[in-house]
Design a protein around this motif. Structure first.
Motif, PDB file in Angstrom:
ATOM      1  N   LEU A  88       0.827  -1.208   0.000  1.00  0.00           N
ATOM      2  CA  LEU A  88       0.000   0.000   0.000  1.00  0.00           C
ATOM      3  C   LEU A  88       0.860   1.257   0.000  1.00  0.00           C
ATOM      4  CD1 LEU A  88      -2.895   0.879  -0.078  1.00  0.00           C
ATOM      5  CD2 LEU A  88      -2.995   0.744   2.415  1.00  0.00           C
ATOM      6  N   SER A  89       1.984   1.234   0.713  1.00  0.00           N
ATOM      7  CA  SER A  89       2.888   2.389   0.712  1.00  0.00           C
ATOM      8  C   SER A  89       3.453   2.642  -0.684  1.00  0.00           C
ATOM      9  CB  SER A  89       4.042   2.151   1.700  1.00  0.00           C
ATOM     10  OG  SER A  89       3.560   2.056   3.020  1.00  0.00           O
ATOM     11  N   GLU A  90       3.823   1.581  -1.373  1.00  0.00           N
ATOM     12  CA  GLU A  90       4.332   1.733  -2.738  1.00  0.00           C
ATOM     13  C   GLU A  90       3.247   2.278  -3.666  1.00  0.00           C
ATOM     14  OE1 GLU A  90       5.696  -2.133  -3.742  1.00  0.00           O
ATOM     15  OE2 GLU A  90       7.486  -2.055  -2.461  1.00  0.00           O
ATOM     16  N   ALA A  91       2.018   1.782  -3.504  1.00  0.00           N
ATOM     17  CA  ALA A  91       0.922   2.239  -4.358  1.00  0.00           C
ATOM     18  C   ALA A  91       0.588   3.704  -4.082  1.00  0.00           C
ATOM     19  CB  ALA A  91      -0.308   1.369  -4.140  1.00  0.00           C
ATOM     20  N   MET A  92       0.646   4.100  -2.814  1.00  0.00           N
ATOM     21  CA  MET A  92       0.344   5.490  -2.477  1.00  0.00           C
ATOM     22  C   MET A  92       1.325   6.454  -3.143  1.00  0.00           C
ATOM     23  SD  MET A  92      -2.369   5.634  -0.609  1.00  0.00           S
ATOM     24  CE  MET A  92      -2.879   4.362  -1.756  1.00  0.00           C
ATOM     25  N   ALA A  93       2.573   6.036  -3.253  1.00  0.00           N
ATOM     26  CA  ALA A  93       3.603   6.918  -3.804  1.00  0.00           C
ATOM     27  C   ALA A  93       3.357   7.241  -5.271  1.00  0.00           C
ATOM     28  CB  ALA A  93       4.979   6.284  -3.640  1.00  0.00           C
ATOM     29  N   ALA A 114       0.201   7.491  -6.683  1.00  0.00           N
ATOM     30  CA  ALA A 114      -1.158   7.994  -6.917  1.00  0.00           C
ATOM     31  C   ALA A 114      -1.121   9.395  -7.531  1.00  0.00           C
ATOM     32  CB  ALA A 114      -1.932   8.012  -5.605  1.00  0.00           C
ATOM     33  N   ARG A 115      -1.856   9.572  -8.631  1.00  0.00           N
ATOM     34  CA  ARG A 115      -1.958  10.851  -9.342  1.00  0.00           C
ATOM     35  C   ARG A 115      -3.390  11.005  -9.867  1.00  0.00           C
ATOM     36  NH1 ARG A 115       2.225  10.641  -7.295  1.00  0.00           N
ATOM     37  NH2 ARG A 115       4.320  11.165  -8.044  1.00  0.00           N
ATOM     38  N   PRO A 116      -3.812  12.238 -10.191  1.00  0.00           N
ATOM     39  CA  PRO A 116      -5.155  12.397 -10.776  1.00  0.00           C
ATOM     40  C   PRO A 116      -5.361  11.544 -12.019  1.00  0.00           C
ATOM     41  CG  PRO A 116      -4.273  14.518 -10.099  1.00  0.00           C
ATOM     42  CD  PRO A 116      -3.161  13.534  -9.923  1.00  0.00           C
ATOM     43  N   GLU A 117      -4.309  11.410 -12.824  1.00  0.00           N
ATOM     44  CA  GLU A 117      -4.420  10.590 -14.027  1.00  0.00           C
ATOM     45  C   GLU A 117      -4.056   9.134 -13.750  1.00  0.00           C
ATOM     46  OE1 GLU A 117      -0.228  12.092 -13.686  1.00  0.00           O
ATOM     47  OE2 GLU A 117      -2.258  12.893 -13.423  1.00  0.00           O
ATOM     48  N   ASN A 118      -3.704   8.816 -12.516  1.00  0.00           N
ATOM     49  CA  ASN A 118      -3.255   7.467 -12.167  1.00  0.00           C
ATOM     50  C   ASN A 118      -3.762   7.142 -10.759  1.00  0.00           C
ATOM     51  OD1 ASN A 118      -1.541   5.122 -12.842  1.00  0.00           O
ATOM     52  ND2 ASN A 118      -0.336   5.781 -11.086  1.00  0.00           N
ATOM     53  N   PRO A 119      -5.107   7.025 -10.568  1.00  0.00           N
ATOM     54  CA  PRO A 119      -5.645   6.831  -9.218  1.00  0.00           C
ATOM     55  C   PRO A 119      -5.242   5.491  -8.620  1.00  0.00           C
ATOM     56  CG  PRO A 119      -7.358   7.460 -10.799  1.00  0.00           C
ATOM     57  CD  PRO A 119      -6.152   7.079 -11.587  1.00  0.00           C
ATOM     58  N   THR A 120      -5.244   5.438  -7.308  1.00  0.00           N
ATOM     59  CA  THR A 120      -5.037   4.185  -6.583  1.00  0.00           C
ATOM     60  C   THR A 120      -6.308   3.870  -5.812  1.00  0.00           C
ATOM     61  OG1 THR A 120      -2.647   4.385  -6.365  1.00  0.00           O
ATOM     62  CG2 THR A 120      -3.775   3.069  -4.718  1.00  0.00           C
ATOM     63  N   GLY A 121      -6.802   2.652  -5.986  1.00  0.00           N
ATOM     64  CA  GLY A 121      -8.035   2.262  -5.325  1.00  0.00           C
ATOM     65  C   GLY A 121      -7.813   1.193  -4.277  1.00  0.00           C
ATOM     66  N   LEU A 122      -8.786   1.104  -3.380  1.00  0.00           N
ATOM     67  CA  LEU A 122      -8.738   0.119  -2.309  1.00  0.00           C
ATOM     68  C   LEU A 122     -10.123  -0.498  -2.179  1.00  0.00           C
ATOM     69  CD1 LEU A 122      -6.458  -0.633  -0.212  1.00  0.00           C
ATOM     70  CD2 LEU A 122      -7.772   0.675   1.434  1.00  0.00           C
ATOM     71  N   HIS A 137      -4.090  -6.700 -11.904  1.00  0.00           N
ATOM     72  CA  HIS A 137      -4.431  -5.298 -11.643  1.00  0.00           C
ATOM     73  C   HIS A 137      -3.986  -4.829 -10.257  1.00  0.00           C
ATOM     74  CE1 HIS A 137      -6.813  -5.190 -15.319  1.00  0.00           C
ATOM     75  NE2 HIS A 137      -7.323  -6.354 -14.964  1.00  0.00           N
ATOM     76  N   GLY A 138      -3.654  -5.754  -9.369  1.00  0.00           N
ATOM     77  CA  GLY A 138      -3.255  -5.355  -8.028  1.00  0.00           C
ATOM     78  C   GLY A 138      -2.941  -6.567  -7.181  1.00  0.00           C
ATOM     79  N   GLN A 139      -2.993  -6.392  -5.864  1.00  0.00           N
ATOM     80  CA  GLN A 139      -2.698  -7.474  -4.932  1.00  0.00           C
ATOM     81  C   GLN A 139      -3.768  -7.528  -3.858  1.00  0.00           C
ATOM     82  OE1 GLN A 139       1.220  -8.775  -3.970  1.00  0.00           O
ATOM     83  NE2 GLN A 139       2.131  -6.916  -4.800  1.00  0.00           N
ATOM     84  N   VAL A 140      -3.931  -8.733  -3.293  1.00  0.00           N
ATOM     85  CA  VAL A 140      -4.968  -8.963  -2.294  1.00  0.00           C
ATOM     86  C   VAL A 140      -4.311  -9.377  -0.989  1.00  0.00           C
ATOM     87  CG1 VAL A 140      -7.100 -10.207  -1.772  1.00  0.00           C
ATOM     88  CG2 VAL A 140      -6.470  -9.755  -4.152  1.00  0.00           C
ATOM     89  N   LEU A 143      -5.390  -1.628  -5.623  1.00  0.00           N
ATOM     90  CA  LEU A 143      -5.496  -1.492  -7.081  1.00  0.00           C
ATOM     91  C   LEU A 143      -4.786  -0.218  -7.532  1.00  0.00           C
ATOM     92  CD1 LEU A 143      -9.307  -2.332  -7.256  1.00  0.00           C
ATOM     93  CD2 LEU A 143      -7.414  -3.898  -7.742  1.00  0.00           C
ATOM     94  N   PRO A 144      -3.475  -0.264  -7.720  1.00  0.00           N
ATOM     95  CA  PRO A 144      -2.753   0.921  -8.175  1.00  0.00           C
ATOM     96  C   PRO A 144      -2.915   1.107  -9.691  1.00  0.00           C
ATOM     97  CG  PRO A 144      -1.229  -0.896  -7.898  1.00  0.00           C
ATOM     98  CD  PRO A 144      -2.569  -1.408  -7.469  1.00  0.00           C
ATOM     99  N   GLY A 145      -2.746   2.330 -10.131  1.00  0.00           N
ATOM    100  CA  GLY A 145      -2.738   2.605 -11.577  1.00  0.00           C
ATOM    101  C   GLY A 145      -4.073   2.375 -12.251  1.00  0.00           C
TER     102      GLY A 145
END
Length: 362
Positions: free
Chosen positions: A214-219, A221-229, A267-270, A282-284
Motif C-alpha cells: 500500500l505504501s508503494e501504491a500510495m507513492a 497515486a496521481r489524478p491521471e493514475n488513481p489508486t483504489g482500495l 491489476h493489483g494485490q490482495v 489497485l494501483p494505476g
C-alpha cells in the motif's frame, strides 16, 4: 577517493611490488654468485620486473577475477613462465617446477574446471622441461648436473599431477558446499520473507505485506493514475465456522482467496488482514470508476456458492467498501475510509435498505 588519487595509488603499488621483487632477486643473485653458481642477469631481471608488475595488486586482482570467471588463461601461463625464467636464470632451475606447481594449485583453487586443470598441468610440464632444456643447452647454470637435474625434475613433475588434481577436487567440493549453503540461505530468506509478508492459510498478503504494498501504491497515486482500495468483510462466515467446523471455515477462506485472486489478477494485490476481512490494492487505475467495477465483481465472486471438502454447499455474503485517492496519502487514511464505507454497506445490507456500492475518495 578521486580517480586521480586512485590511479596514483595503483601506480605506487605496482612500483612498490616490482621494486620488492627486484630487491629479492638481487639478494638471491648475490647468494648464487657467492656459492659459485653463474647467474643469467639480463633474462632474470627482465622476467623479475615483468613478474613484479604481474604480481602487484592492481594487476593481479583483475587477472584473478578473470581467471575465476573462466578466463585469464594467458595471464596464468605468463606468470608461471616468468617465475620459471627467474629461478632458472638464478641457477635454481630445480625450483622451476615447484613454482609452476604452486601457480597451478592456486589456479585450480580459483576455478576448479577440467580446462583449468589441464591448462595448469600443461604449463607446469612446459616450465619444468624448459628449465631443464636451458641447462642442458648450456644457457644457464645449475646446482646439479643435467642428468641428476633431469631425474629430480621428473620426480617433481610426476608428483605435480596428483597434487593439482587433488587440489582441484577439493576446490570443487568446497565450491559445491558453498553453493549448497547459498541455495539453502536464499531459500531460508525467501521462507522468512514469505512468513513475514504472507498469510499462511491463504497465501495472500498479510498485514505486513499489505503495509508495504500500500505504501508503494500510495507513492504513485496521481489524478491521471488513481489508486483504489477494496475492503471486504464476509457476512455469515461465523455461522459456517460454528456449524461445519474450523476446517470447513478454513476451506471457505481459501476458496474466497482464490476467487479474489482471479478477480484482481494483474491489476493489483490482495491481502487477508483479519479472520474474514480482505483488502485489494489497485494501483494505476484508468479512472476512479474502475474501483467500483472491481468492488462489484469482488462481491459477486464471493457470494457465489462454495462447495466444501465434505460435499456441503454453503453461501456467504460480502460487504464491500471502496476508497480511491488521486494523490499520495498515508496508507491508514485510505484504509480507514474504505473500512468506514464497508461498515456502512454492512448496515445497509442488514437493514435491507439497498444493495448499492459505497465508495470514497481521498
Amino acid at each position: 577517493m578521486t580517480p586521480a588519487r586512485a590511479q596514483l595509488r595503483s601506480a605506487l603499488l605496482v612500483a612498490a611490488t616490482t621494486l620488492g621483487a627486484v630487491l629479492a632477486v638481487t639478494v638471491l643473485a648475490l647468494v648464487a654468485d657467492a656459492v659459485g653458481v653463474e647467474v643469467a642477469p639480463v633474462p632474470t631481471f627482465v622476467a623479475t620486473v615483468l613478474l613484479g608488475v604481474l604480481a602487484s595488486p592492481p594487476v593481479r586482482r583483475p587477472l584473478e577475477r578473470r581467471r575465476a570467471a573462466g578466463r585469464g588463461t594467458v595471464g596464468l601461463a605468463l606468470g608461471t613462465v616468468l617465475a620459471g625464467v627467474v629461478v632458472t636464470g638464478l641457477g635454481l632451475n630445480l625450483l622451476a617446477p615447484v613454482t609452476a606447481v604452486g601457480n597451478a594449485v592456486h589456479a585450480v583453487q580459483l576455478l576448479p574446471t577440467r580446462r583449468q586443470t589441464v591448462t595448469s598441468l600443461a604449463v607446469t610440464l612446459l616450465v619444468g622441461t624448459g628449465a631443464w632444456a636451458a641447462q642442458a643447452a648450456g644457457l644457464v647454470d645449475g646446482l646439479l648436473p643435467p642428468g641428476a637435474a633431469a631425474l629430480l625434475m621428473l620426480g617433481l613433475l610426476l608428483t605435480a599431477g596428483p597434487l593439482v588434481l587433488t587440489s582441484a577436487g577439493n576446490a570443487r567440493d568446497v565450491r559445491r558446499a558453498a553453493e549448497t549453503l547459498e541455495r539453502e540461505r536464499q531459500a531460508h530468506i525467501l521462507a522468512l520473507e514469505r512468513a513475514v509478508r504472507r498469510d499462511p492459510l491463504t497465501g495472500l498478503l498479510c498485514r505486513n505485506g499489505l503495509a508495504e504494498t500500500l505504501s508503494e501504491a500510495m507513492a504513485t497515486a496521481r489524478p491521471e493514475n488513481p489508486t483504489g482500495l477494496v475492503y471486504l468483510d464476509l457476512d455469515g462466515f461465523k455461522a459456517v465456522n460454528d456449524r461445519h467446523g474450523h476446517a470447513a471455515g478454513d476451506a471457505l477462506l481459501r476458496e474466497v482467496a482464490d476467487r479474489l485472486r482471479q478477480v484482481v489478477r494483474h491489476h493489483g494485490q490482495v491481502a487477508r488482514i483479519g479472520g474474514d476481512e480482505f483488502v485489494a490494492v489497485l494501483p494505476g487505475l484508468a479512472h476512479a470508476r474502475r474501483c467500483e467495477e472491481f468492488a462489484s465483481r469482488v462481491g459477486a465472486a464471493v457470494e457465489s456458492p462454495v462447495r466444501l471438502p465434505d460435499g456441503t454447499t454453503v453461501q456467504v455474503g460480502a460487504s464491500v467498501g471502496t476508497a480511491v485517492t488521486l494523490r499520495p496519502v498515508p496508507p491508514d487514511v485510505l484504509l480507514d475510509r474504505a473500512d468506514t464505507q464497508m461498515y456502512a454497506r454492512k448496515r445497509l445490507r442488514r437493514s435491507s435498505t439497498g444493495h448499492r456500492e459505497v465508495t470514497g475518495q481521498a
